[in-house]
Design a protein around this motif. Structure first.
Motif, PDB file in Angstrom:
ATOM      1  N   GLU A  71     -79.297 -35.114 -46.612  1.00 57.42           N
ATOM      2  CA  GLU A  71     -78.128 -35.555 -47.378  1.00 57.42           C
ATOM      3  C   GLU A  71     -77.369 -34.357 -47.974  1.00 57.42           C
ATOM      4  N   ALA A  74     -75.797 -32.281 -45.232  1.00 57.71           N
ATOM      5  CA  ALA A  74     -74.609 -32.941 -44.677  1.00 57.71           C
ATOM      6  C   ALA A  74     -73.406 -32.736 -45.596  1.00 57.71           C
ATOM      7  N   ALA A  75     -73.640 -32.823 -46.913  1.00 59.89           N
ATOM      8  CA  ALA A  75     -72.534 -32.638 -47.864  1.00 59.89           C
ATOM      9  C   ALA A  75     -71.969 -31.220 -47.754  1.00 59.89           C
ATOM     10  N   GLU A 262     -82.954 -30.157 -55.174  1.00 59.78           N
ATOM     11  CA  GLU A 262     -82.099 -30.849 -54.208  1.00 59.78           C
ATOM     12  C   GLU A 262     -81.250 -31.920 -54.917  1.00 59.78           C
ATOM     13  N   LEU A 266     -77.173 -31.997 -55.261  1.00 63.07           N
ATOM     14  CA  LEU A 266     -76.393 -33.144 -54.767  1.00 63.07           C
ATOM     15  C   LEU A 266     -75.535 -33.735 -55.887  1.00 63.07           C
ATOM     16  N   GLN A 270     -70.940 -34.312 -56.721  1.00 61.96           N
ATOM     17  CA  GLN A 270     -70.250 -35.593 -56.922  1.00 61.96           C
ATOM     18  C   GLN A 270     -68.865 -35.336 -57.533  1.00 61.96           C
TER      19      GLN A 270
END
Ligand SMILES: Cc1ncc(COP(=O)(O)O)c(C=O)c1O
Length: 368
Positions: A71, A74-75, A262, A266, A270
């Protein structure tokens, strides 16, 4: 053998002589009075709200994190417009520097970098027996890219470019970077270390995401330690050719990136966190301008500052002794980072630290 090494106790087992010859890292002496810590280019702000939220959620710390971290990768891959395998995570970008050197340079091979630059660069090759080749900065405290290109030999396996340069501050301009890349053999790895990228305001600065696609031998390094303020959680990343990153993965210590790091990284990506981050960066960039202006008013030749730190050179236009200036700071309880013989690096941090820095430097210059 160095003085530090000869003073160290003899190990009771056979260890490598080249390792024993190097003094271990020592943190600077603790100040005698309360003050500011301006010695490690850390972020003075508390964690972003989105990070606080994930940290307060009891994580499953009895489990290993899922090593692939799809995740988060990918970001980051989406930001650079690369595939998932074009992103590699590690416990800090410094870990990736070690991995890449271990993957590229065998005993006797050369690791080329500017100097002064990030303090870790000279020791990256130690464990693999690779040799550090430092190239002095220009008089303006910038990478001397012509001299660096001239220093490339048959044995150069990896070139480290630090922009903006820690500890001096200037960026590498895109046009200069492109000219340099023309002179680097296509099969030699070049690392663009952009640890302070988020603080860069110079429109001419090279930006990893803009040049990566043109150079298959280029790897871009970024970190969550500086602008994002996650230094204590240890998470950074590389973007580049999947085959190069796969080799870095081979030399990596497995399972080093924690699930907590992690999740915090992430959360930092945002949308709500991005707005908060941008506001903080703006504040630090404004403080940087204030600090540079204040130091220049004292008659110091402060180079272009594009990171979250400023550089006071030793010698013409600067102070007579970097070590003496750092000692003057320590006596007042504030820590800065001296590079003896080269200059002093001061982190842009709390608003209250700015007048303290200016005051100490002013008094130091007056006393000298
Ligand atoms: C130029 C540069 N690169 C890399 C790093 C390593 O950062 P981290 O390992 O925290 O990602 C630093 C830390 O100070 C740095 O100054």
């Amino acid at each position: 053998m160095s003085e530090a090494a000869s003073a160290a106790p003899r190990p009771p087992v056979r260890l490598r002589a080249d390792v024993l010859a190097v003094p271990p890292y020592r943190q600077g002496a603790a100040p005698t009075r309360p003050g500011f810590k301006l010695s490690s280019n850390e972020n003075p702000f508390p964690p972003l709200q989105a990070v606080v939220d994930v940290l307060s959620d009891p994580a499953a710390v009895n489990r290993y994190a899922a090593a692939a971290m799809p995740e988060l990768r990918a970001a980051l891959a989406a930001e650079f417009g690369v595939s998932l395998d074009g992103v590699h995570l590690a416990a800090g970008s410094v870990a990736i520097l070690f991995q890449l050197v271990a993957a590229a340079a065998a005993p006797g091979d050369e690791v080329l970098h500017a100097w002064p630059s990030f303090e870790a660069y000279p020791s990256l090759g130690l464990s693999s027996g690779a040799v550090s080749v430092p190239v002095p900065l220009t008089a303006d405290a910038e990478h001397d890219l012509d001299a660096m290109a001239d220093a490339i030999t048959e044995r150069t396996r990896i070139v480290l470019l630090c922009t903006p340069n820690n500890p001096t501050g200037p960026t590498i301009r895109r046009a200069d970077f492109e000219r340099f890349m023309q002179r680097v053999p296509a099969d030699t790895l070049v690392v663009l270390d952009e640890a302070y990228r988020e603080f860069v305001t110079d429109p001419e600065a090279v930006r990893g995401e803009e040049v990566l696609a043109n150079h298959p031998n280029l790897v871009v390094l970024r970190t969550f330690s500086k602008a994002y303020g996650l230094a204590g959680l240890r998470i950074g990343y590389a973007v580049g050719a999947p085959a190069i990153l796969a080799a870095a993965q081979v030399t990596a210590i497995p399972l080093s990136v924690t699930g907590v790091a992690e999740a915090a990284a992430l959360a930092s990506l945002q949308p709500s966190a991005r707005a908060e981050l941008a506001a903080r960066i703006e504040v630090l960039v404004a403080r940087r301008a204030e600090l540079v202006a204040g130091l220049r008013e004292l008659g110091l030749a402060i180079p272009e500052a594009q990171g979250n730190f400023v550089w006071i050179p030793e010698g013409p236009g600067g102070v007579e002794s970097a070590a003496a200036l750092a000692a003057a700071f320590a006596a007042e309880g504030t820590l800065v980072r001296p590079f003896p013989g080269a200059g002093v690096r001061i982190t842009v941090a709390e608003a209250e630290s700015l007048p303290v820095v200016i005051g100490i430097v002013r008094e130091f210059l007056a006393a000298g």
